[in-house]
Motif scaffolding. Structure first.
Motif, mmCIF file in Angstrom:
data_model
loop_
_atom_site.group_PDB
_atom_site.id
_atom_site.type_symbol
_atom_site.label_atom_id
_atom_site.label_comp_id
_atom_site.label_asym_id
_atom_site.label_seq_id
_atom_site.Cartn_x
_atom_site.Cartn_y
_atom_site.Cartn_z
ATOM 1 N N PRO A 225 0.832 -1.215 0.000
ATOM 2 C CA PRO A 225 0.000 0.000 0.000
ATOM 3 C C PRO A 225 0.857 1.252 0.000
ATOM 4 O O PRO A 225 1.873 1.336 0.707
ATOM 5 N N VAL A 226 0.475 2.217 -0.807
ATOM 6 C CA VAL A 226 1.266 3.430 -0.936
ATOM 7 C C VAL A 226 1.386 4.157 0.403
ATOM 8 O O VAL A 226 2.404 4.802 0.680
ATOM 9 N N GLU A 227 0.382 4.066 1.256
ATOM 10 C CA GLU A 227 0.445 4.714 2.569
ATOM 11 C C GLU A 227 1.561 4.121 3.420
ATOM 12 O O GLU A 227 2.234 4.828 4.170
ATOM 13 N N THR A 228 1.769 2.815 3.299
ATOM 14 C CA THR A 228 2.861 2.166 4.041
ATOM 15 C C THR A 228 4.209 2.689 3.551
ATOM 16 O O THR A 228 5.104 2.982 4.356
ATOM 17 N N LEU A 229 4.356 2.813 2.234
ATOM 18 C CA LEU A 229 5.602 3.334 1.673
ATOM 19 C C LEU A 229 5.834 4.779 2.098
ATOM 20 O O LEU A 229 6.964 5.175 2.406
ATOM 21 N N ARG A 230 4.792 5.578 2.119
ATOM 22 C CA ARG A 230 4.926 6.983 2.500
ATOM 23 C C ARG A 230 5.349 7.118 3.954
ATOM 24 O O ARG A 230 6.163 7.971 4.304
ATOM 25 N N ARG A 231 4.784 6.295 4.818
ATOM 26 C CA ARG A 231 5.165 6.371 6.238
ATOM 27 C C ARG A 231 6.614 5.951 6.447
ATOM 28 O O ARG A 231 7.327 6.514 7.277
ATOM 29 N N ALA A 232 7.061 4.951 5.696
ATOM 30 C CA ALA A 232 8.419 4.423 5.889
ATOM 31 C C ALA A 232 9.486 5.272 5.211
ATOM 32 O O ALA A 232 10.607 5.396 5.718
ATOM 33 N N LEU A 233 9.130 5.891 4.067
ATOM 34 C CA LEU A 233 10.141 6.540 3.237
ATOM 35 C C LEU A 233 9.935 8.037 3.073
ATOM 36 O O LEU A 233 10.818 8.724 2.545
ATOM 37 N N GLY A 234 8.798 8.528 3.504
ATOM 38 C CA GLY A 234 8.496 9.930 3.277
ATOM 39 C C GLY A 234 7.505 10.081 2.131
ATOM 40 O O GLY A 234 7.373 9.203 1.276
ATOM 41 N N GLU A 235 6.835 11.217 2.110
ATOM 42 C CA GLU A 235 5.765 11.460 1.137
ATOM 43 C C GLU A 235 6.263 11.308 -0.303
ATOM 44 O O GLU A 235 5.711 10.544 -1.087
ATOM 45 N N ALA A 236 7.299 12.073 -0.674
ATOM 46 C CA ALA A 236 7.734 12.107 -2.075
ATOM 47 C C ALA A 236 8.318 10.771 -2.529
ATOM 48 O O ALA A 236 7.949 10.245 -3.589
ATOM 49 N N THR A 237 9.245 10.213 -1.729
ATOM 50 C CA THR A 237 9.903 8.972 -2.128
ATOM 51 C C THR A 237 8.927 7.810 -2.180
ATOM 52 O O THR A 237 8.935 7.016 -3.125
ATOM 53 N N GLY A 238 8.080 7.706 -1.185
ATOM 54 C CA GLY A 238 7.115 6.613 -1.148
ATOM 55 C C GLY A 238 6.194 6.614 -2.351
ATOM 56 O O GLY A 238 5.983 5.580 -3.004
ATOM 57 N N ARG A 239 5.649 7.788 -2.682
ATOM 58 C CA ARG A 239 4.732 7.867 -3.826
ATOM 59 C C ARG A 239 5.484 7.625 -5.135
ATOM 60 O O ARG A 239 4.970 6.947 -6.030
ATOM 61 N N SER A 240 6.708 8.190 -5.259
ATOM 62 C CA SER A 240 7.476 8.024 -6.490
ATOM 63 C C SER A 240 7.807 6.557 -6.752
ATOM 64 O O SER A 240 7.640 6.066 -7.878
ATOM 65 N N LEU A 241 8.271 5.839 -5.738
ATOM 66 C CA LEU A 241 8.625 4.437 -5.930
ATOM 67 C C LEU A 241 7.401 3.596 -6.286
ATOM 68 O O LEU A 241 7.490 2.661 -7.097
ATOM 69 N N HIS A 242 6.267 3.921 -5.701
ATOM 70 C CA HIS A 242 5.046 3.180 -6.030
ATOM 71 C C HIS A 242 4.666 3.391 -7.494
ATOM 72 O O HIS A 242 4.319 2.435 -8.210
ATOM 73 N N GLU A 243 4.763 4.633 -7.974
ATOM 74 C CA GLU A 243 4.438 4.913 -9.372
ATOM 75 C C GLU A 243 5.414 4.209 -10.313
ATOM 76 O O GLU A 243 5.009 3.600 -11.305
ATOM 77 N N LEU A 244 6.708 4.293 -10.012
ATOM 78 C CA LEU A 244 7.704 3.663 -10.872
ATOM 79 C C LEU A 244 7.555 2.149 -10.896
ATOM 80 O O LEU A 244 7.809 1.504 -11.924
ATOM 81 N N SER A 245 7.146 1.569 -9.788
ATOM 82 C CA SER A 245 7.011 0.114 -9.732
ATOM 83 C C SER A 245 5.935 -0.407 -10.681
ATOM 84 O O SER A 245 5.939 -1.585 -11.044
#
Length: 420
Positions: A225-245
């Motif tokens: 879930p993108v929310e999990t990535l955002r909490r762990a990595l920060g707003e910008a990095t979490g969302r960016s990695l999810h989109e690239l994936s």
């Protein structure tokens, strides 16, 4: 970009890839500096070759024979020599790299107007407008590879995809001397098999965080879930990695990214405190920097001096000129003045650098005429030196103060270690 090599997909023999909608190409020269050096030394083909400076310098490039021993760019030269003691070490010739790069970029621009250079040896191309004239993206990629090999004598690898991100991954997977098309419909399949470090924005710390979360492949990130990535990595990095994936990369190919600066710097073989040696090095670097600008057809207004001391403290000083220049004498005089203004007294210096910023095309440069000025001056002298160097090699003509002292053996005993 990943610090690891991207796995090379196996494409069934005879399969014609579907390149529909795959109008983005990433073209990357193979071991660029080393490949250009082999044009000078063809007898070294097939042997491990390293381009770099002395033992306190770093590896600038290495042939794939040396890379198989673990050598890679930016590695300290001492470690590279230990890993591959049989390697031939060659000094760099930056004027040659600029010349070959200009030829490669000319091939790109004759193919499409939408070229986004990333460095001397790689660029993104959008070939959508070239399809009617040259064929599909795969055909254009093959044409580029053939022309670069024929005209410049070096090889390149090309990635073809629907987005910049995937095209760059594809070119890395195709290395060396390969071509890989990632069909639009198979983008996600291609990405999801890669390790997390393949994603843009994943450095060592981000990778450690992802591994602690149990995320090892791009597929793992995609299904988190993108929310999990955002909490762990920060707003910008979490969302960016999810989109690239999921292969989402909306960035277009930008035609012609302007080069910001041209310069050179060197690390001394040992810390020096003699101002005479520093003055010599500033002259050497000014000559190299101005030569690179002329080779690239550029002139600049701001001269920057960089000095790094033995304790790694670093100072930079700059001066903006009334008009752009590519004249060695002007660049040197300005850099020399900046060094003198520092007022250093026997400070131990590890590195010195000279660069020029505020670049413009030399053809757009307006030369201010000075009353009583001779019609032939320092720029014409520089151009004469460039012609001699192109024919007989760099160093065929040089300032007298850069000649080795009488009786010196093995070249210049003050030669610095890590030219860049």
């Amino acid at each position: 970009m990943s610090r690891r090599r991207v796995p090379r997909p196996v494409q069934p023999a005879g399969e014609v890839p579907d390149d529909t909608g795959c109008t983005v190409l990433h073209v990357d020269m193979d071991a660029f500096f080393a490949s250009v050096e082999l044009l000078r030394h063809p007898h070294l083909r097939g042997r491990p070759v390293i381009v770099g400076g002395g033992r306190r310098g770093v590896v600038l490039s290495a042939t794939y024979e040396a890379r198989r021993a673990g050598v890679h760019a930016a590695m300290p030269m001492g470690r590279a020599r230990r890993l591959c003691p049989q390697a031939v070490v060659l000094p760099p010739h930056h004027e040659d790299y600029a010349r070959v790069s200009a030829g490669v970029m000319a091939v790109f621009r004759s193919t499409t107007e939408r070229v986004e250079p990333l460095s001397l040896d790689e660029a993104f191309l959008d070939v959508a407008a070239a399809r009617r004239r040259l064929g599909g993206p795969t055909a254009i990629a093959r044409l580029l590879r053939d022309r670069i090999a024929d005209e410049q004598g070096i090889t390149c690898s090309v990635g073809v995809a629907a987005t910049k991100f995937v095209a760059k991954l594809a070119s890395a997977a195709a290395k060396p001397d390969g071509l890989l098309v990632v069909p639009r419909a198979r983008t996600v399949e291609f990405l999801h098999e890669l390790p997390v470090a393949a994603l843009w924005g994943v450095g060592e710390r981000t990778e450690e965080t992802l591994l602690r979360l149990g995320l090892r492949t791009v597929a793992d990130i995609a299904h988190t879930p993108v929310e999990t990535l955002r909490r762990a990595l920060g707003e910008a990095t979490g969302r960016s990695l999810h989109e690239l994936s999921w292969g989402r990369d909306p960035r277009p190919v930008h035609a012609e990214r302007e080069e910001r600066s041209v310069g050179a710097e060197q690390t001394f073989a040992r810390d020096v405190d003699d101002p005479r040696l520093v003055h010599r090095e500033i002259l050497r670097l000014a000559e190299r920097t101005a030569g690179r600008m002329r080779a690239a057809g550029l002139a600049g207004r701001t001269v920057v001096l960089k000095v790094r001391f033995a304790d790694f403290t670093t100072l930079t000083r700059s001066r903006t000129l009334p008009e752009p220049t590519d004249v060695t004498r002007v660049v040197h005089a300005t850099a020399h003045g900046l060094y003198e203004a520092l007022g250093l007294q026997r400070a131990r210096i590890r590195l010195v650098g000279v660069r020029v910023e505020g670049l413009v095309p030399a053809s757009a440069q307006h030369r201010q005429l000075v009353l009583g000025e001779r019609p032939q001056g320092w720029r014409e002298a520089d151009e004469a030196v460039d012609r001699v160097s192109a024919r007989f090699g760099r160093g065929a003509v040089r300032p007298a103060s850069l000649l080795p002292p009488p009786g010196a053996e093995g070249g210049d005993p003050w030669a610095a270690a890590a030219p860049r």
